[in-house]
Scaffold this motif. Structure first.
Motif, mmCIF file in Angstrom:
data_model
loop_
_atom_site.group_PDB
_atom_site.id
_atom_site.type_symbol
_atom_site.label_atom_id
_atom_site.label_comp_id
_atom_site.label_asym_id
_atom_site.label_seq_id
_atom_site.Cartn_x
_atom_site.Cartn_y
_atom_site.Cartn_z
ATOM 1 N N ASN A 83 7.694 -9.456 -6.426
ATOM 2 C CA ASN A 83 8.428 -9.498 -5.156
ATOM 3 C C ASN A 83 8.303 -8.172 -4.421
ATOM 4 O O ASN A 83 8.211 -8.130 -3.188
ATOM 5 C CB ASN A 83 9.895 -9.833 -5.409
ATOM 6 N N LEU A 84 8.277 -7.086 -5.170
ATOM 7 C CA LEU A 84 8.152 -5.749 -4.583
ATOM 8 C C LEU A 84 6.827 -5.592 -3.840
ATOM 9 O O LEU A 84 6.774 -5.001 -2.756
ATOM 10 C CB LEU A 84 8.269 -4.695 -5.693
ATOM 11 N N SER B 102 6.081 -10.529 1.510
ATOM 12 C CA SER B 102 5.772 -11.197 2.783
ATOM 13 C C SER B 102 4.899 -12.435 2.597
ATOM 14 O O SER B 102 4.806 -13.270 3.502
ATOM 15 C CB SER B 102 5.076 -10.222 3.738
ATOM 16 N N HIS B 103 4.286 -12.556 1.432
ATOM 17 C CA HIS B 103 3.397 -13.690 1.172
ATOM 18 C C HIS B 103 4.124 -14.853 0.485
ATOM 19 O O HIS B 103 3.528 -15.913 0.292
ATOM 20 C CB HIS B 103 2.209 -13.246 0.312
ATOM 21 N N TYR B 104 5.382 -14.634 0.095
ATOM 22 C CA TYR B 104 6.158 -15.717 -0.512
ATOM 23 C C TYR B 104 6.436 -16.778 0.546
ATOM 24 O O TYR B 104 6.468 -16.491 1.742
ATOM 25 C CB TYR B 104 7.485 -15.186 -1.059
ATOM 26 N N LYS B 105 6.657 -17.996 0.089
ATOM 27 C CA LYS B 105 6.932 -19.096 1.001
ATOM 28 C C LYS B 105 8.193 -19.816 0.556
ATOM 29 O O LYS B 105 8.312 -20.181 -0.616
ATOM 30 C CB LYS B 105 5.751 -20.076 1.022
ATOM 31 N N GLU C 234 -2.428 -15.145 -5.534
ATOM 32 C CA GLU C 234 -3.388 -14.062 -5.302
ATOM 33 C C GLU C 234 -2.701 -12.735 -5.043
ATOM 34 O O GLU C 234 -3.023 -11.712 -5.633
ATOM 35 C CB GLU C 234 -4.303 -14.416 -4.127
ATOM 36 N N GLU C 235 -1.713 -12.746 -4.135
ATOM 37 C CA GLU C 235 -1.069 -11.496 -3.744
ATOM 38 C C GLU C 235 -0.102 -10.975 -4.806
ATOM 39 O O GLU C 235 0.131 -9.769 -4.893
ATOM 40 C CB GLU C 235 -0.315 -11.683 -2.422
ATOM 41 N N ALA C 236 0.480 -11.860 -5.607
ATOM 42 C CA ALA C 236 1.463 -11.435 -6.609
ATOM 43 C C ALA C 236 0.811 -11.250 -7.984
ATOM 44 O O ALA C 236 0.690 -10.131 -8.489
ATOM 45 C CB ALA C 236 2.592 -12.453 -6.696
ATOM 46 N N PHE C 237 0.377 -12.346 -8.588
ATOM 47 C CA PHE C 237 -0.178 -12.272 -9.946
ATOM 48 C C PHE C 237 -1.436 -11.418 -10.006
ATOM 49 O O PHE C 237 -1.551 -10.506 -10.830
ATOM 50 C CB PHE C 237 -0.505 -13.678 -10.473
ATOM 51 N N ARG C 238 -2.407 -11.712 -9.142
ATOM 52 C CA ARG C 238 -3.700 -11.035 -9.244
ATOM 53 C C ARG C 238 -3.626 -9.582 -8.791
ATOM 54 O O ARG C 238 -4.350 -8.741 -9.302
ATOM 55 C CB ARG C 238 -4.760 -11.797 -8.438
ATOM 56 N N ARG C 239 -2.764 -9.296 -7.815
ATOM 57 C CA ARG C 239 -2.602 -7.909 -7.370
ATOM 58 C C ARG C 239 -2.073 -7.042 -8.505
ATOM 59 O O ARG C 239 -2.501 -5.906 -8.685
ATOM 60 C CB ARG C 239 -1.648 -7.864 -6.174
ATOM 61 N N GLN D 118 1.311 1.505 -2.399
ATOM 62 C CA GLN D 118 0.458 1.044 -1.292
ATOM 63 C C GLN D 118 0.740 -0.410 -0.917
ATOM 64 O O GLN D 118 0.440 -0.837 0.199
ATOM 65 C CB GLN D 118 -1.020 1.178 -1.698
ATOM 66 N N TYR D 119 1.333 -1.171 -1.869
ATOM 67 C CA TYR D 119 1.586 -2.588 -1.634
ATOM 68 C C TYR D 119 3.038 -2.909 -1.277
ATOM 69 O O TYR D 119 3.354 -4.059 -0.965
ATOM 70 C CB TYR D 119 1.255 -3.413 -2.888
ATOM 71 N N TYR D 120 3.948 -1.945 -1.356
ATOM 72 C CA TYR D 120 5.369 -2.253 -1.229
ATOM 73 C C TYR D 120 5.658 -3.031 0.057
ATOM 74 O O TYR D 120 5.237 -2.635 1.147
ATOM 75 C CB TYR D 120 6.211 -0.976 -1.222
ATOM 76 N N GLU D 121 6.399 -4.136 -0.099
ATOM 77 C CA GLU D 121 6.734 -4.977 1.047
ATOM 78 C C GLU D 121 8.235 -5.202 1.196
ATOM 79 O O GLU D 121 8.670 -5.937 2.074
ATOM 80 C CB GLU D 121 5.998 -6.324 0.935
ATOM 81 N N ILE D 122 9.014 -4.588 0.323
ATOM 82 C CA ILE D 122 10.469 -4.579 0.478
ATOM 83 C C ILE D 122 10.931 -3.146 0.318
ATOM 84 O O ILE D 122 10.164 -2.273 -0.115
ATOM 85 C CB ILE D 122 11.189 -5.481 -0.560
ATOM 86 N N ASP D 123 12.171 -2.906 0.667
ATOM 87 C CA ASP D 123 12.750 -1.587 0.417
ATOM 88 C C ASP D 123 12.781 -1.374 -1.093
ATOM 89 O O ASP D 123 13.378 -2.168 -1.824
ATOM 90 C CB ASP D 123 14.169 -1.542 0.995
#
Length: 326
Positions: free
Chosen positions: A82-83, A87-90, A122-127, A163-168
């Motif tokens: 999630n961190l 933004s890619h979650y649905k 892709e954005e969560a597991f693979r990242r 570099q990937y952080y998408e939440i506070d």
């Protein structure tokens, strides 16, 4: 505790009966234990990280209201996912009306659904995968072994995920835990996504299974932690969110120390609260009421014990807010 804030005042004024009263009792018992010098273990079942419990849980960790965590592998990894990929979650609020075709469409688009929330593969597991592979491989090359949570601590503290952080980042409980270096036990990590990924590397001959420490070692680690954390004036409490292995595993450490190791005068758990919507039923551990635990040498008849039969995504943030004095 300091002067109560508006959330705590609202809870005390409105929550007077039934499950709401149990919530107040549990919150006040939590505060009393800490005020008298006790410590607290929190166990996380279900998908509490995907439910973004970190928003309240991280602050509990930072303010020393939680001293050890037991969680499933899913909760361990999903907070970090999630961190870095929020933004890619649905969100799919109409999930109750999905048919097989709707579900199949999600996986075709690389989404894995958890109730109303879809995790992007892709954005969560693979990242996260490539960073885990690096720390696993580095440890193996050095002949070192670590627990699953320790590998994630290494990645988080290195700063390489920033570099990937998408939440506070203050809303990530795993980041808060890493910065505090609080102990975590993660029983059954092997059934998580990252556990499956690690197993795939083992099968392909790229990694050795002993690089990641597993369940029995977590139990022996827990014994040392319990001895330390329960040694204070009021002992160690147990705050269980949901059911399953994250709760079953750590609560058993006390009868194991008393009965199997034959260590006399092992302190029992000093407080117990379970938030669960599991119906009390025959043979259901998750639905077992606290007094059943007395017969297993986990709790005493005088142990402050509470059950809040409700949705943990509603109850836990309220109790945490109360404990924080909000």
């Amino acid at each position: 505790m300091s002067t109560k804030g508006p959330i705590s005042q609202f809870i005390e004024h409105h929550y007077r009966h039934f499950n709401s009263a149990a919530l107040v009792d549990a919150a006040q018992g939590y505060v009393k234990l800490l005020d008298e010098g006790g410590k607290m273990l929190v166990s996380l079942g279900g998908a509490m990280s995907t439910a973004e419990l970190g928003i309240s849980l991280a602050e509990m960790i930072r303010q020393d209201k939680i001293h050890i965590i037991s969680c499933t592998g899913a909760n361990l990894e999903e907070d970090v996912m999630n961190l870095v990929a929020h933004s890619h979650y649905k969100r799919v609020p109409g999930y109750r009306y999905f048919n097989g075709e709707d579900e199949e469409d999600l996986i075709k688009h690389h989404f894995n659904r958890v109730t109303d929330t879809c995790i992007p593969e892709e954005e969560a597991f693979r990242r996260l995968q490539k960073h885990l592979h690096n720390v696993w491989k580095t440890a193996e090359e050095k002949g070192e072994r670590y627990f699953p949570h320790e590998f994630l601590y290494k990645i988080l503290l290195s700063g390489e995920l920033e570099q990937y952080y998408e939440i506070d980042p203050k809303d990530s409980w795993m980041l808060a835990a890493a910065e505090k270096n609080i102990p975590i036990v993660c029983p059954g990590w092997e059934d998580s996504t990252t556990g499956n990924i690690f197993a795939s590397y083992v099968i392909k001959g790229e990694l050795h299974p002993h690089t990641v420490k597993t369940g029995i070692e977590y139990m022996t680690y827990l014994v040392d932690q319990y001895k330390d954390l329960s040694s204070g004036p009021q002992g160690l409490g147990f705050f269980q969110i949901g059911g399953g292995i994250s709760g079953d595993f750590p609560i058993c450490v006390v009868p194991m120390m008393e009965q199997d190791l034959e260590w006399e005068n092992t302190p029992l758990w000093a407080y117990f609260c379970q938030i669960s919507d599991s119906t009390t039923s025959y043979g259901s551990y998750s639905g077992a009421v606290p007094n059943e635990k007395i017969t297993w040498g986990k709790l005493a008849k005088e142990t402050p014990s509470y059950v809040v039969e409700s949705d943990a995504t509603i109850v836990a943030p309220l109790i945490f807010s109360y404990v924080l004095g909000k």
